[in-house]
Design a protein around this motif. Structure first.
Motif, short mmCIF file in Angstrom:
data_model
loop_
_atom_site.label_atom_id
_atom_site.label_comp_id
_atom_site.label_asym_id
_atom_site.label_seq_id
_atom_site.Cartn_x
_atom_site.Cartn_y
_atom_site.Cartn_z
N GLU A 195 7.72 6.98 0.69
CA GLU A 195 8.18 6.14 -0.41
C GLU A 195 8.06 6.89 -1.73
N ARG A 203 4.78 9.30 -1.39
CA ARG A 203 3.64 8.83 -0.61
C ARG A 203 4.10 8.63 0.84
N GLU A 205 3.32 6.59 3.91
CA GLU A 205 2.60 5.36 4.23
C GLU A 205 2.60 5.08 5.74
N TYR A 206 1.65 4.21 6.13
CA TYR A 206 1.55 3.68 7.49
C TYR A 206 1.24 4.76 8.53
N GLY A 243 -7.30 5.42 3.02
CA GLY A 243 -6.55 4.35 2.38
C GLY A 243 -7.03 2.99 2.85
N TYR A 247 -5.29 2.96 7.23
CA TYR A 247 -4.27 4.02 7.13
C TYR A 247 -4.74 5.13 6.19
N GLN A 249 -4.20 7.68 3.07
CA GLN A 249 -3.48 7.73 1.80
C GLN A 249 -3.01 9.17 1.61
#
Length: 281
Positions: A195, A203, A205-206, A243, A247, A249
């Motif tokens: 993203e 970033r 993510e997930y 994170g 997850y 970060q």
């Protein structure tokens, strides 16, 4: 009247008589070389006058020639400055042309190895907002472009078409804070979603906290979003930290230098057929 005044001044008459007598005697008396004293004195006086006159004339001439020479040097300096400026502009133009030629060569190589239906486009404008990152390209629906077509460059993923018109299109850059793309870490094949963050970085993510992720890992497109071809470079992982929600970060440095972007390729291949050849991203 003047004669009367002179006759009334005996001293003046006496002085004039003495001077005339000296002159007459000088005209008759010779020097040791046999020349009359009056002639020698007269010649010497006129010679000094001539010497002074010639010195004055020579000084004036030298001053004038010096001024002319200085003026000519000034003109030559101005001409050289103009020539230097012309050469500098020409050099910058040639450098820009060489850079553009190199960019086009890289785009051509990318098109050949990607085996995708693409069209090259020039960037003609960019958004002034630091958060909403978009550019305008000089291709539109007349060239077969449509919404959600991927935009790439030799360095990697650029973004997607969000607003096509007949002769131009707006492209949302991947670093826009509302942009996202399916991604995976090339080394481990762990998948996630990249993203935009609005500040020029990305970033990832997930990505589960238990996954093997290291700074320096290459992040590429996964193709699951149906927009970006699978296997094209997104960027390199810079930082990995804990994170929320179990997850990682992860901060990703984009592969594309968006500040120097000039030409791009728009992928027109249908989503089902979009996949970069393995090892040729």
């Amino acid at each position: 009247m003047a004669l009367v005044d002179i006759t009334q001044r005996p001293g003046v008459l006496l002085g004039a008589a003495i001077l005339l007598h000296v002159v007459l005697i000088s005209a008759q008396v010779n020097t040791g070389s046999g020349l009359p004293i009056l002639q020698v004195v007269t010649f010497g006086a006129f010679a000094e006058v001539q010497r002074g006159t010639m010195a004055l004339v020579a000084g004036g001439r030298n001053f004038w020639f010096g001024y002319i020479a200085l003026h000519q040097v000034h003109l030559e300096n101005e001409a050289l400055k103009r020539e230097l400026q012309t050469l500098q502009v020409r050099l910058q133009h040639e450098h820009a042309q060489a850079q553009r030629t190199d960019n086009l060569r890289q785009l051509l190589e990318l098109r050949e190895r990607a085996n995708l239906d693409t069209t090259a486009a020039d960037i003609i404008a960019a958004s002034g907002s630091p958060e909403f990152r978009t550019v305008t390209i000089d291709k539109g629906t007349n060239d077969g472009l449509a919404t959600d077509m991927a935009v790439i460059s030799p360095a990697g993923v650029v973004g997607r078409v969000i607003l096509p018109s007949r002769r131009a299109s707006k492209v949302q850059l991947l670093i826009d804070r509302n942009a996202a793309a399916g991604a995976l870490i090339e080394r481990t094949r762990v998948q996630g979603v990249v993203e935009g963050f609005g500040d020029g970085s990305l970033r990832l993510e997930y990505v589960p906290g238990s996954s093997d992720v290291k700074p320096g890992d290459l992040v590429v497109t996964s193709g699951i979003d149906g927009i970006y071809p699978k296997g094209f470079v997104i960027g390199t992982i810079e930082q990995v930290g804990p994170g929320s929600g179990g997850y990682h970060q992860i901060t990703v440095r984009p592969a594309v230098d968006f500040t120097r972007l000039e030409e791009v390729l728009v992928v027109r291949t249908p989503a089902a057929n979009r996949e970069a050849p393995e090892g040729k991203q």
